[in-house]
Write a protein that holds these residues in place. Structure first.
Motif, PDB file in Angstrom:
ATOM      1  N   LEU A 174      32.426  62.444  17.289  1.00 51.52           N
ATOM      2  CA  LEU A 174      33.530  61.511  17.043  1.00 51.52           C
ATOM      3  C   LEU A 174      34.836  61.931  17.680  1.00 51.52           C
ATOM      4  O   LEU A 174      35.756  61.117  17.807  1.00 51.52           O
ATOM      5  N   GLY A 175      34.970  63.159  18.014  1.00 52.13           N
ATOM      6  CA  GLY A 175      36.247  63.657  18.475  1.00 52.13           C
ATOM      7  C   GLY A 175      36.939  64.393  17.346  1.00 52.13           C
ATOM      8  O   GLY A 175      36.641  64.210  16.156  1.00 52.13           O
ATOM      9  N   GLU A 176      37.878  65.226  17.680  1.00 49.06           N
ATOM     10  CA  GLU A 176      38.492  66.072  16.657  1.00 49.06           C
ATOM     11  C   GLU A 176      39.269  65.285  15.616  1.00 49.06           C
ATOM     12  O   GLU A 176      39.153  65.532  14.410  1.00 49.06           O
ATOM     13  N   GLY A 177      40.098  64.307  16.030  1.00 50.72           N
ATOM     14  CA  GLY A 177      40.926  63.548  15.079  1.00 50.72           C
ATOM     15  C   GLY A 177      40.111  62.719  14.111  1.00 50.72           C
ATOM     16  O   GLY A 177      40.220  62.878  12.886  1.00 50.72           O
ATOM     17  N   PRO A 178      39.256  61.779  14.582  1.00 52.01           N
ATOM     18  CA  PRO A 178      38.441  60.984  13.665  1.00 52.01           C
ATOM     19  C   PRO A 178      37.531  61.836  12.795  1.00 52.01           C
ATOM     20  O   PRO A 178      37.330  61.516  11.626  1.00 52.01           O
ATOM     21  N   ALA A 179      36.999  62.915  13.354  1.00 53.77           N
ATOM     22  CA  ALA A 179      36.105  63.779  12.575  1.00 53.77           C
ATOM     23  C   ALA A 179      36.863  64.424  11.424  1.00 53.77           C
ATOM     24  O   ALA A 179      36.344  64.555  10.301  1.00 53.77           O
ATOM     25  N   GLN A 180      38.110  64.845  11.675  1.00 53.26           N
ATOM     26  CA  GLN A 180      38.900  65.466  10.616  1.00 53.26           C
ATOM     27  C   GLN A 180      39.209  64.458   9.507  1.00 53.26           C
ATOM     28  O   GLN A 180      39.129  64.787   8.321  1.00 53.26           O
ATOM     29  N   THR A 181      39.568  63.221   9.896  1.00 55.91           N
ATOM     30  CA  THR A 181      39.859  62.184   8.892  1.00 55.91           C
ATOM     31  C   THR A 181      38.631  61.879   8.051  1.00 55.91           C
ATOM     32  O   THR A 181      38.705  61.779   6.819  1.00 55.91           O
ATOM     33  N   LEU A 182      37.483  61.725   8.703  1.00 57.75           N
ATOM     34  CA  LEU A 182      36.249  61.418   7.980  1.00 57.75           C
ATOM     35  C   LEU A 182      35.858  62.564   7.071  1.00 57.75           C
ATOM     36  O   LEU A 182      35.354  62.351   5.960  1.00 57.75           O
TER      37      LEU A 182
END
Length: 448
Positions: free
Chosen positions: A352-360
């Protein structure tokens, strides 16, 4: 409203030969029944029932047989239309009116000519005894009058092919004037006539006018007075007819070859008809104003209601969207949290990429944390309750979606606005000019 303009007069010669009252009634009638933008059509589109005004007044003449009903009509029209005689010549209802061509119509054609008299069909047998006589006469005010010649009334064993009492009573309620002719030659006290008159007096007494017809055949003045006294006495015995201000003028068909000293008030009958015509013109113009106001107020209320419905629909749509979004988002988040927990951080960053993965990861972590707070033996119950709650949210979303009121389309609002402008700018302006023109015919300009 540039596309909607009043129709011009089709026949200038006809306009020049018609009387002011006739022209006003005709133009008012046209404003109602015009096929493109008549008031009846406009009102019907708004769910309002309007009836077009009649172009003529209706005068019903009733009385015993050989009372001179048909003779009066022939005299007024100045044409021999109805049969006259001592025998019962008129056995049904005959409508006598003016037209462009001399014609005789039977029952079905008569009701097509006078659709507002169609309820007569409810009286069994009356259809075969309906007729209409169209005359080209323009004498007196005949162009603005429809006479209704009724069956001659008799007592005894006379059997009528239909319920004559009820039919005459109903027709009298529809008429503008009711002339009751009393024959001085022995039939004036016909009980059937008096019964019908008494019933009409209860419902429309202001239309009733009594006349002693064929007064020149009653003998001397003393004989006429005796006949009138007998009639008045008989009328006064009936509570419904015992009223103050009772009048019964003497009338007869003038004959230059048989002069009579009897006072003839037949010209007063013509004046009464003319007065009723003038009142009909005023009533028609006033009713036109009321119907215009009714349509405009209906349009205003519809547009105001539509604005309220639009505001309400926006609120309902918002509620439906929120409930539907939560009903779908919460179970997806719940399921997705368990799916995400099976992946490592590196796998999520790669997918997902670093940003979306962190949010999820944060959201799923909150869900997993809350799930761990629930005892194991209560987790099944929680899933059932959570599922029911999500279903309730979806049900509420559907419920709110069904609560939205139908709103007007842009085309419908534009048409209503055009109708309102047409009535305000054209119909009411036309009505004002017709009223002004009518008053100018009644009084000098300096009196206005």
């Amino acid at each position: 409203m540039s596309a909607r303009k009043p129709r011009s007069v089709a026949n200038p010669l006809e306009s020049a030969t018609t009387t002011p009252s006739e022209r006003i009634l005709k133009e008012c009638h046209t404003l109602y029944v015009d096929g493109e933008n008549g008031l009846v059509k406009i009102a019907s589109s708004l769910g309002v029932l309007l009836l077009p005004p009649r172009k003529k007044v209706t005068v019903m003449i009733m009385g015993n047989h050989s009372a001179g009903k048909s003779s009066f009509i022939n005299w007024y029209v100045e044409e021999h239309i109805q049969k006259t005689g001592v025998a019962i010549e008129t056995q049904g209802f005959t409508f006598i009116t003016s037209g462009r061509k001399r014609e005789s119509l039977t029952g079905n054609a008569t009701l097509h000519l006078y659709p507002h008299f169609r309820p007569l069909l409810e009286f069994k047998g009356v259809m075969d005894y309906l007729s209409a006589e169209i005359s080209t006469s323009k004498q007196k005010k005949f162009s603005l009058v429809t006479f209704v010649d009724t069956p001659g009334l008799v007592d005894g064993d006379m059997v009528y092919p239909f319920n004559v009492n009820s039919a005459i009573t109903w027709l009298g309620e529809q008429a503008d004037l009711i002339f009751v002719f009393f024959d001085p030659m022995g039939q004036a006290l016909c009980k059937r006539t008096l019964n019908i008159v008494e019933k009409l007096s209860e419902k429309c007494g202001d239309k009733l006018l009594f006349y002693l017809s064929k007064a020149d055949e009653a003998g001397k003045e003393t004989d006429r007075q005796r006949v009138m006294m007998q009639i008045v006495q008989e009328l006064c015995r009936r509570p419904g007819l015992n009223k103050c201000g009772f009048e019964m003028p003497t009338i007869y068909i003038p004959n230059p070859q048989k002069p009579s000293r009897c006072v003839n008030m037949i010209d007063g009958v013509c004046q009464t008809i003319e007065k009723t015509i003038n009142q009909a013109v005023q009533k028609t113009l006033d009713q036109l104003e009321k119907d215009c106001d009714l349509i405009c107020s209906t349009i205003s209320s519809r547009l105001a209601q539509d604005r309220a419905d639009v505001t309400n629909s926006k609120q309902v749509r918002l509620h439906s969207f929120l409930c539907g979004a939560l009903g779908v988002f919460l179970p997806l988040l719940f399921i997705l949290s368990f799916v995400v927990s099976t992946f490592s951080k590196e796998q999520l960053d790669e997918l997902l990429g670093e940003g979306p993965a962190q949010t999820l990861t944060i959201f799923s972590g909150v869900v997993i944390y809350l799930w761990d707070l629930i005892p194991e033996d209560g987790q099944v119950v929680f899933v059932i309750i959570f599922g029911a709650f999500c279903y309730l949210l979806l049900y509420l979303a559907k419920y709110f979606a069904g609560q939205r009121n139908e709103t007007l389309t842009k085309k419908e609002k534009r048409v209503m606005t055009e109708y309102n402008d047409y009535i305000q700018d054209i119909v009411k302006t036309k009505k004002g000019k017709l009223y002004e023109w009518y008053l100018q015919q009644c009084a000098e300009e300096y009196d206005l």
